[in-house]
Structures are given as structure tokens and as C-alpha cells.
Design a protein around this motif. Structure first.
Motif, PDB file in Angstrom:
ATOM      1  N   GLY A 176      41.726  38.651  31.018  1.00 28.29           N
ATOM      2  CA  GLY A 176      40.396  39.246  31.031  1.00 28.29           C
ATOM      3  C   GLY A 176      39.762  39.206  32.405  1.00 28.29           C
ATOM      4  N   MET A 177      38.509  38.816  32.441  1.00 26.82           N
ATOM      5  CA  MET A 177      37.745  38.748  33.684  1.00 26.82           C
ATOM      6  C   MET A 177      38.465  37.870  34.713  1.00 26.82           C
ATOM      7  N   SER A 178      38.507  38.303  35.951  1.00 26.10           N
ATOM      8  CA  SER A 178      39.218  37.544  36.976  1.00 26.10           C
ATOM      9  C   SER A 178      38.547  36.200  37.234  1.00 26.10           C
ATOM     10  N   ASP A 179      39.344  35.259  37.676  1.00 27.31           N
ATOM     11  CA  ASP A 179      38.843  33.932  37.996  1.00 27.31           C
ATOM     12  C   ASP A 179      37.762  33.982  39.069  1.00 27.31           C
ATOM     13  N   LEU A 180      37.917  34.833  40.053  1.00 23.77           N
ATOM     14  CA  LEU A 180      36.923  34.938  41.119  1.00 23.77           C
ATOM     15  C   LEU A 180      35.605  35.479  40.592  1.00 23.77           C
ATOM     16  N   ARG A 181      35.682  36.446  39.704  1.00 20.86           N
ATOM     17  CA  ARG A 181      34.462  37.006  39.096  1.00 20.86           C
ATOM     18  C   ARG A 181      33.761  35.958  38.235  1.00 20.86           C
TER      19      ARG A 181
END
Length: 106
Positions: free
Chosen positions: A37-42
């Protein structure tokens, strides 16, 4: 392992769920670089919009550029796989100690 050290552990299967579980009582966030899903950085950037909670990145990559991206996104520490349980525990305790010993936080 963290629960055996008396840490209360709450898991999230992806970044979106993790953000929903974030609260004022959260003492540390451990982010896996390869989560779905959503990137770790985001996720890290979203956490930083609402909290100074320590963020520890776990990753299978050891590239310096990946480490820099994580730290620049707001991460506090970065641990490359494979790692020992002792090292993970030491880093967790250090981050929690810094966070709870800082004036005005938590």
C-alpha cells in the motif's frame, strides 16, 4: 520479542492502518520499507505532520541513498536486515528513552 521486554506492541498490515492506529500514547513506530500500500516514506511524512514519535525504519536494502531518503522523510533511525534481536532491542530502547526523556514531549 518486544512484548517479552514489556513493550505494548500494536501491528498494522499496511501504512494506512498504521496511521489510523497512531495515537498520543504511541512511543515508537517501526516501519518496514517493503510494506504494502502506501509507501514507507509517505507514511513517515504523514506521521511527522502530527507527531514527533520516533520512527525506526527496517529494510532489506543497505544502500546509502535509501537510508538518506528515510532519514530525510523524518525517520530517526534505520536498521538493515539481517539484524540481531539484540540490536533491534537496543535501538528500540534508545529511541524510546530519548523520546520520553525530552522535555515537553509525551
Amino acid at each position: 520479542m518486544l512484548e517479552s521486554e514489556r513493550f505494548l506492541v500494536e501491528e498494522a498490515e499496511n501504512g494506512e492502518t498504521g496511521l489510523l492506529k497512531l495515537s498520543a500514547d504511541t512511543g515508537l513506530v517501526i516501519l518496514d520499507i517493503m510494506m504494502p500500500g502506501m509507501s514507507d516514506l509517505r507514511v513517515c511524512e504523514e506521521i511527522r505532520k502530527q507527531s514527533y514519535v520516533p520512527i525506526l525504519f527496517l529494510t532489506a536494502t543497505a544502500q546509502e541513498s535509501d537510508k538518506l531518503l528515510g532519514l530525510m522523510a523524518g525517520g530517526d533511525d534505520y536498521l538493515s536486515k539481517p539484524f540481531s534481536h539484540a540490536e533491534l532491542l537496543g535501538r528500540v530502547k534508545a529511541q524510546v528513552r530519548r523520546y520520553t526523556d525530552t522535555d515537553g514531549i509525551q
